[in-house]
Design a protein around this motif. Structure first.
Motif, mmCIF file in Angstrom:
data_model
loop_
_atom_site.group_PDB
_atom_site.id
_atom_site.type_symbol
_atom_site.label_atom_id
_atom_site.label_comp_id
_atom_site.label_asym_id
_atom_site.label_seq_id
_atom_site.Cartn_x
_atom_site.Cartn_y
_atom_site.Cartn_z
ATOM 1 N N GLY A 126 -13.007 -4.744 -4.743
ATOM 2 C CA GLY A 126 -11.622 -3.826 -5.480
ATOM 3 C C GLY A 126 -12.207 -2.580 -4.382
ATOM 4 O O GLY A 126 -13.600 -2.153 -3.616
ATOM 5 N N GLU A 127 -11.114 -1.921 -4.100
ATOM 6 C CA GLU A 127 -11.318 -0.554 -3.293
ATOM 7 C C GLU A 127 -12.192 0.518 -4.257
ATOM 8 O O GLU A 127 -13.527 0.936 -3.634
ATOM 9 N N ALA A 128 -12.536 -0.106 -5.664
ATOM 10 C CA ALA A 128 -14.126 1.363 -5.954
ATOM 11 C C ALA A 128 -15.265 0.376 -5.889
ATOM 12 O O ALA A 128 -16.418 1.083 -6.352
ATOM 13 N N GLY A 129 -15.585 -0.866 -5.631
ATOM 14 C CA GLY A 129 -16.804 -1.366 -5.581
ATOM 15 C C GLY A 129 -17.670 -0.784 -4.618
ATOM 16 O O GLY A 129 -17.703 0.708 -3.724
ATOM 17 N N SER A 130 -18.517 -0.824 -4.939
ATOM 18 C CA SER A 130 -19.906 -0.007 -3.866
ATOM 19 C C SER A 130 -20.502 -0.915 -3.404
ATOM 20 O O SER A 130 -20.383 -2.172 -2.977
ATOM 21 N N ALA A 131 -20.854 -0.733 -2.020
ATOM 22 C CA ALA A 131 -21.867 -1.705 -0.758
ATOM 23 C C ALA A 131 -23.060 -2.451 -1.771
ATOM 24 O O ALA A 131 -23.658 -1.608 -2.747
ATOM 25 N N ALA A 132 -23.105 -3.309 -0.518
ATOM 26 C CA ALA A 132 -24.227 -4.475 -1.258
ATOM 27 C C ALA A 132 -25.474 -4.228 -0.595
ATOM 28 O O ALA A 132 -25.228 -4.508 0.854
ATOM 29 N N GLU A 133 -26.623 -4.067 -0.538
ATOM 30 C CA GLU A 133 -27.381 -4.360 0.227
ATOM 31 C C GLU A 133 -28.164 -5.510 -0.405
ATOM 32 O O GLU A 133 -28.776 -5.541 -1.661
ATOM 33 N N LEU A 134 -29.088 -7.059 -0.218
ATOM 34 C CA LEU A 134 -29.402 -7.907 -0.339
ATOM 35 C C LEU A 134 -30.396 -8.210 0.647
ATOM 36 O O LEU A 134 -30.275 -8.855 1.848
ATOM 37 N N PRO A 135 -31.812 -7.514 0.870
ATOM 38 C CA PRO A 135 -32.284 -6.966 1.604
ATOM 39 C C PRO A 135 -33.004 -8.618 1.785
ATOM 40 O O PRO A 135 -33.451 -9.017 3.504
ATOM 41 N N LEU A 136 -33.331 -10.061 1.139
ATOM 42 C CA LEU A 136 -33.693 -11.162 1.092
ATOM 43 C C LEU A 136 -33.216 -11.508 -0.048
ATOM 44 O O LEU A 136 -33.579 -11.596 -1.420
ATOM 45 N N LYS A 137 -33.101 -12.491 0.062
ATOM 46 C CA LYS A 137 -32.099 -13.723 -0.587
ATOM 47 C C LYS A 137 -32.048 -14.919 -0.555
ATOM 48 O O LYS A 137 -32.402 -15.131 0.646
ATOM 49 N N SER A 138 -32.903 -15.608 -1.007
ATOM 50 C CA SER A 138 -32.909 -16.833 -1.138
ATOM 51 C C SER A 138 -32.602 -18.628 -2.012
ATOM 52 O O SER A 138 -31.952 -17.693 -3.193
ATOM 53 N N CYS A 139 -32.549 -18.734 -1.442
ATOM 54 C CA CYS A 139 -31.317 -20.551 -1.872
ATOM 55 C C CYS A 139 -32.338 -21.703 -1.850
ATOM 56 O O CYS A 139 -32.535 -21.496 -0.518
ATOM 57 N N ARG A 140 -32.484 -22.205 -2.908
ATOM 58 C CA ARG A 140 -33.396 -23.334 -2.781
ATOM 59 C C ARG A 140 -32.408 -24.544 -3.148
ATOM 60 O O ARG A 140 -31.969 -24.800 -3.660
ATOM 61 N N VAL A 141 -32.330 -25.086 -2.105
ATOM 62 C CA VAL A 141 -31.314 -26.559 -1.482
ATOM 63 C C VAL A 141 -32.900 -28.165 -1.847
ATOM 64 O O VAL A 141 -33.540 -27.839 -1.292
ATOM 65 N N VAL A 142 -32.098 -28.566 -2.606
ATOM 66 C CA VAL A 142 -32.678 -30.422 -2.470
ATOM 67 C C VAL A 142 -32.120 -30.987 -2.068
ATOM 68 O O VAL A 142 -31.583 -31.459 -2.952
ATOM 69 N N SER A 143 -31.982 -31.738 -1.237
ATOM 70 C CA SER A 143 -31.645 -32.825 -0.409
ATOM 71 C C SER A 143 -32.515 -34.317 -0.635
ATOM 72 O O SER A 143 -33.386 -34.856 0.191
ATOM 73 N N VAL A 144 -31.856 -35.329 -1.416
ATOM 74 C CA VAL A 144 -32.509 -36.591 -2.189
ATOM 75 C C VAL A 144 -31.762 -37.416 -1.033
ATOM 76 O O VAL A 144 -30.601 -37.320 -0.433
ATOM 77 N N GLN A 145 -32.811 -38.314 -0.088
ATOM 78 C CA GLN A 145 -32.909 -39.207 0.294
ATOM 79 C C GLN A 145 -32.874 -40.447 -0.028
ATOM 80 O O GLN A 145 -33.792 -40.908 -0.791
ATOM 81 N N GLY A 146 -32.396 -41.583 0.320
ATOM 82 C CA GLY A 146 -32.578 -43.463 0.137
ATOM 83 C C GLY A 146 -31.346 -43.282 -1.199
ATOM 84 O O GLY A 146 -31.978 -44.311 -1.571
ATOM 85 N N VAL A 147 -30.337 -42.620 -1.553
ATOM 86 C CA VAL A 147 -29.820 -42.436 -2.580
ATOM 87 C C VAL A 147 -29.019 -44.027 -2.615
ATOM 88 O O VAL A 147 -28.461 -44.925 -2.867
#
Length: 147
Positions: free
Chosen positions: A75-96
């Motif tokens: 929103g207009e009242a929101g503040s600036a966002a700083e995420l210097p380093l963000k990690s997302c972890r994902v597991v991909s299963v094979q052979g299902v």
């Protein structure tokens, strides 16, 4: 894997109102004859800096698993966002699709590892500013002994 040029920037009062970048990579995978590949552990690292009127969307297809990361407009009242380093972890299963009686996984030879990422940055006004950068993608094959 480190990336050197996966970065989008919107500078205040200059340039377009949105930018999109698509990155795809492929790497060969060798599975020892005594092992079974049952997936990949992946860690996607990114950095984001944006004003409240800027939205960031990252859609990743990592070895067949789709992960979406979104930082929506504030929103207009929101503040600036700083995420210097963000990690997302994902597991991909094979052979299902071949699994049965708990026998998930693939014996070699296996298909190459493939990842595709679509990065979008948008702003509502020309005053909006932001930057999004993909810093790296670490991938580890998950293997188990052949049984």
């Amino acid at each position: 894997m480190a990336f050197s040029d996966v970065q989008l920037t919107l500078e205040s009062d200059a340039g377009p109102t949105s930018c999109i970048q698509v990155v795809s990579l492929r790497a060969p995978v060798a599975v020892d004859p005594e092992q079974r590949l049952f997936g990949y552990w992946q860690n996607l690292t990114m950095g984001i800096s944006r004003s409240p009127d800027v939205r960031v969307l990252i859609v990743s297809d990592l070895a067949g698993t789709v992960k979406t990361v979104e930082f929506d407009f504030e929103g207009e009242a929101g503040s600036a966002a700083e995420l210097p380093l963000k990690s997302c972890r994902v597991v991909s299963v094979q052979g299902v699709e071949r699994g049965g009686a708990g026998a998930v996984g693939l014996f070699g030879p296996v298909a190459d590892y493939v990842a595709t990422m679509s990065i979008t940055i948008q702003r509502r006004t020309q005053q909006g500013q932001g930057i999004v950068a993909i810093d790296g993608l670490d991938v580890s094959a998950l293997v188990s002994p052949r049984s």
